[in-house]
Design an enzyme around this catalytic site. Structure first.
Site, PDB file in Angstrom:
ATOM      1  N   SER A 127     -25.531 -49.506 -38.495  1.00 47.34           N
ATOM      2  CA  SER A 127     -26.261 -48.316 -38.077  1.00 47.34           C
ATOM      3  C   SER A 127     -27.714 -48.642 -37.767  1.00 47.34           C
ATOM      4  CB  SER A 127     -26.212 -47.261 -39.196  1.00 47.34           C
ATOM      5  OG  SER A 127     -27.123 -46.205 -38.968  1.00 47.34           O
ATOM      6  N   TYR A 152     -27.483 -44.494 -47.512  1.00 44.50           N
ATOM      7  CA  TYR A 152     -26.592 -44.754 -46.370  1.00 44.50           C
ATOM      8  C   TYR A 152     -27.049 -46.016 -45.638  1.00 44.50           C
ATOM      9  CZ  TYR A 152     -24.587 -44.376 -41.703  1.00 44.50           C
ATOM     10  OH  TYR A 152     -23.958 -44.650 -40.519  1.00 44.50           O
TER      11      TYR A 152
END
Length: 335
Positions: A127, A152
Site C-alpha cells: 500500500s 494498517y
C-alpha cells in the site's frame, strides 16, 4: 495457469480474477467474506465470477493455518496473488487485532504455503500507506519507508519484510505492489468515492477531511488490474547490481521486487468532489473537518520502475473513472 487469488470477493481481487479468467487462466478464489462492509456486495461479485467454468471458490479464513496448508497442498498453484487483507487506515486504530490476524498471520500462512508447494511466483498487495511521514514527492520504491503512521501501514511494511525473508531464505520469487487509492465500479463502500456518491444522491452533507486540501493519486481499477496481471506474468528475479553498501529497498540479490501502482497524477480532494458532482449532476454540501488520525496529506506515485519492468503505467483520467463508477452505482443500486 492455475492461479490462487486471495481476497477474491473483494474489490481488487474480484476484478483481478475477472481479468485472469477472461484470458483463459484457471482461478481459485479464496475469501472469508467477513462483515467489514456489506457482504451482499461481496456475494454479488462472487456470483459473477461463478459464471465462469474455470472459477472455483473457497470460503476460508487466511489465518486458519491448518486449512490454508491443505489448500496449498492440494492446489498445485502456478502463481499466487494475495489480495486478502484487513483494509482501512482508520479501522486499524479501532480494531488493531484484526490486522494482526489477517495481514500478519494470514500472510505468514500464504508464504508458508508457497514455500512448501513449489509456487513459482507470489504477488501480494502492499500500500501507498507505507510511505507514512515521507514528504518527498513523488513517492519512490527506492525511498526509505520506516515511519508508518497507522497499524494498517505497518502491517503492509511488515508484509514486504516477511516476503523478502522468504525470497532470501527459500528463493521464493515475490513481488509487492504498493497500490495508490484505488477506485472504480464494484468499489469498497468505505472509500471516499462510494461514501460521497451515496450521500450526495441522498441529499446529505459529505465529510471532507483536512478541509479538502488532501491530494491523492487516485488510480482506476482497470489500471491496477492490468499492472497486477503483468507483474504476475513476470517472475521476480534477483538484481545482479544490488549493493549492500547502498541497499536499494525495491530489489535484492534474492528474487524480490517492489513496485508502485499509481496514476502518477495527484488530484486535490475538492477537484475529485467536483468530478463526482459533474458525473451525478448534483451539488455536494461540504462538511469541512480537520485531518483524521493516521491520514497523510498527499500521495503521489513514481511508477518508472513499473513502466520499465512491464511496459505499463496507469493513465485513466479521474473524470473518466468517476463517470464509470457513477454509471455502475446507479445501475447496481437503482439510484
Amino acid at each position: 495457469m492455475k492461479i490462487l487469488v486471495t481476497g477474491a470477493a473483494g474489490f481488487i481481487g474480484f476484478h483481478t480474477a475477472q481479468k485472469l479468467l477472461a484470458r483463459g487462466d484457471q482461478v481459485i478464489g479464496l475469501d472469508i467474506v467477513n462483515a467489514y462492509y456489506d457482504p451482499t456486495l461481496k456475494r454479488d461479485r462472487l456470483a459473477l465470477l461463478a459464471k465462469h467454468t474455470r472459477f472455483s471458490f473457497l470460503e476460508i479464513d487466511l489465518a486458519d493455518r491448518a486449512r490454508m496448508a491443505d489448500v496449498f497442498a492440494q492446489g498445485g498453484f502456478d502463481r499466487v496473488i494475495n489480495l486478502a487483507a484487513q483494509a482501512g487506515v482508520r479501522y486499524s486504530i479501532e480494531n488493531p487485532h484484526a490486522y494482526v490476524d489477517s495481514n500478519l498471520i494470514g500472510f505468514m500462512n500464504v508464504l508458508e504455503g508457497c514455500r512448501h508447494n513449489g509456487v513459482k511466483h507470489l504477488v501480494y498487495a502492499s500500500s501507498s500507506s507505507v510511505y507514512g511521514l515521507n514528504t518527498t514527492m513523488p513517492f519512490s520504491v527506492r525511498h526509505n519507508v520506516d515511519h508508518p503512521i497507522s497499524l494498517y501501514a505497518a502491517s503492509k511494511k511488515a508484509n514486504e519484510l516477511m516476503a523478502h525473508t522468504y525470497s532470501h531464505l527459500y528463493r521464493l520469487p515475490t513481488t509487492g505492489l504498493r497500490f495508490f487509492t484505488v477506485y472504480g465500479p464494484w468499489g469498497r463502500p468505505d472509500m471516499a468515492l462510494f461514501l460521497f456518491t451515496k450521500a450526495i444522491l441522498a441529499g446529505k452533507p459529505i465529510d471532507v477531511f483536512n478541509e479538502g486540501k488532501m491530494r491523492r493519486d487516485f488510480t482506476y481499477i482497470d489500471d491496477i488490474v492490468e499492472g497486477v496481471v503483468r507483474v504476475c506474468d513476470q517472475v521476480a528475479a534477483p538484481n545482479p547490481a544490488w549493493n549492500g553498501a547502498k541497499p536499494d529497498p525495491s530489489s535484492s540479490p534474492a528474487p524480490y521486487r517492489l513496485y508502485n501502482i499509481g496514476n502518477n497524477s495527484p488530484v486535490e480532494l475538492r477537484d475529485f468532489i467536483a468530478a463526482i458532482e459533474s458525473a451525478l449532476g448534483e451539488k455536494a454540501e461540504l462538511n469541512l473537518l480537520p485531518m483524521q488520525p493516521g491520514d497523510v496529506a498527499a500521495t503521489a506515485a513514481d511508477v518508472e520502475d513499473l513502466s520499465a519492468a512491464v511496459g505499463f503505467r496507469p493513465s485513466t483520467p479521474v473524470a473518466d473513472g468517476i463517470k464509470r463508477f457513477v454509471a455502475w452505482y446507479r445501475e447496481y443500486y437503482r439510484a
